[in-house]
Design a protein around this motif. Structure first.
Motif, mmCIF file in Angstrom:
data_model
loop_
_atom_site.group_PDB
_atom_site.id
_atom_site.type_symbol
_atom_site.label_atom_id
_atom_site.label_comp_id
_atom_site.label_asym_id
_atom_site.label_seq_id
_atom_site.Cartn_x
_atom_site.Cartn_y
_atom_site.Cartn_z
ATOM 1 N N GLN A 35 27.653 30.698 43.180
ATOM 2 C CA GLN A 35 28.494 30.457 44.363
ATOM 3 C C GLN A 35 29.558 31.541 44.470
ATOM 4 N N ASN A 36 30.142 31.910 43.345
ATOM 5 C CA ASN A 36 31.192 32.934 43.350
ATOM 6 C C ASN A 36 30.602 34.296 43.708
ATOM 7 N N PHE A 37 29.431 34.620 43.184
ATOM 8 C CA PHE A 37 28.788 35.901 43.481
ATOM 9 C C PHE A 37 28.457 36.023 44.964
ATOM 10 N N VAL A 38 27.944 34.945 45.572
ATOM 11 C CA VAL A 38 27.384 35.020 46.923
ATOM 12 C C VAL A 38 28.347 34.541 48.009
ATOM 13 N N CYS A 39 29.029 33.432 47.783
ATOM 14 C CA CYS A 39 29.908 32.866 48.824
ATOM 15 C C CYS A 39 31.297 33.497 48.826
ATOM 16 N N ASN A 40 31.795 33.853 47.663
ATOM 17 C CA ASN A 40 33.113 34.490 47.555
ATOM 18 C C ASN A 40 32.890 36.004 47.618
ATOM 19 N N ILE A 87 35.175 27.035 54.146
ATOM 20 C CA ILE A 87 36.360 26.398 54.723
ATOM 21 C C ILE A 87 37.461 27.428 54.968
ATOM 22 N N LYS A 88 37.667 28.284 53.956
ATOM 23 C CA LYS A 88 38.759 29.264 54.030
ATOM 24 C C LYS A 88 38.406 30.438 53.119
ATOM 25 N N GLN A 89 38.792 31.626 53.540
ATOM 26 C CA GLN A 89 38.552 32.805 52.708
ATOM 27 C C GLN A 89 39.781 33.699 52.741
ATOM 28 N N GLU A 90 40.253 34.051 51.567
ATOM 29 C CA GLU A 90 41.366 34.986 51.448
ATOM 30 C C GLU A 90 40.813 36.285 50.895
ATOM 31 N N THR A 98 42.951 39.649 43.376
ATOM 32 C CA THR A 98 41.962 38.580 43.450
ATOM 33 C C THR A 98 41.451 38.397 44.875
ATOM 34 N N MET A 99 40.361 37.664 44.966
ATOM 35 C CA MET A 99 39.819 37.192 46.236
ATOM 36 C C MET A 99 39.431 35.747 46.018
#
Length: 182
Positions: A35-40, A87-90, A98-99
């Protein structure tokens, strides 16, 4: 900054380290890391020559998508990403290094965060002993000129909940030196 100047800017994930154990990207089965690799991730997935998928964006983020693809031959990045509502992305913050991205997972929200070890390790619930082992492991890779990127997550239902981050591991990234560099 050596990326693209001294190096070729062709980043590759060399290993994924969970606690004290490091694996090849082919052997990672962690749903939260995937999830972190692809969605973030803000890299775009585009059609390349001959219909082959290519990634466009930062070298680091493209390397993460490539690592996901190496382990998941049957599921594309697009299909995996479509399983989760963002929902939200920084975007990447150069001060915090960080991201983060919040996704909907079943009946709760999951905040995915990736970034510099010094920030990620500080926000996670780790004992001093655990932190020391992780840092020693990272240092061994850094001595070999690998770049390190850490991952963590936090599950919550209400935004106002006190967030407790879980350390998920780190990846080592290599970026070959340009042939003309002495």
């Amino acid at each position: 900054d050596k990326t693209g100047t001294l190096t070729q800017n062709k980043m590759k994930v060399k290993s994924v380290c969970l606690n004290e154990f490091c694996l090849s990207p082919y052997d990672v089965n962690s749903q939260v890391l995937h999830q972190n690799f692809v969605c973030n991730n803000t890299a775009q997935i585009i059609q390349g020559k001959g219909g082959k998928k290519q990634f466009k964006g930062s070298g680091t983020e493209c390397a993460l998508l490539d690592a996901f693809n190496k382990q998941n031959r049957k599921v594309s990045c697009e299909a995996f990403r479509s399983n989760y509502k963002i929902i939200k992305q920084e975007p990447f913050d150069s001060n915090k290094k960080t991201m983060s991205t919040v996704i909907k997972v079943e009946n709760f929200n999951r905040e995915l965060i990736k970034g510099a070890p010094e920030f990620i390790l500080d926000i996670c619930k780790l004992t001093d002993g655990q932190k020391k082992k992780i840092l020693v492991n990272m240092e061994n890779f850094q001595k070999k000129s690998y770049r390190i990127l850490c991952f963590a997550h936090c599950d919550y239902v209400e935004e106002s909940q006190l967030k407790e981050y879980v350390y998920d591991g780190f990846v080592t990234l290599s970026d070959p030196v340009r042939p003309e560099v002495k």
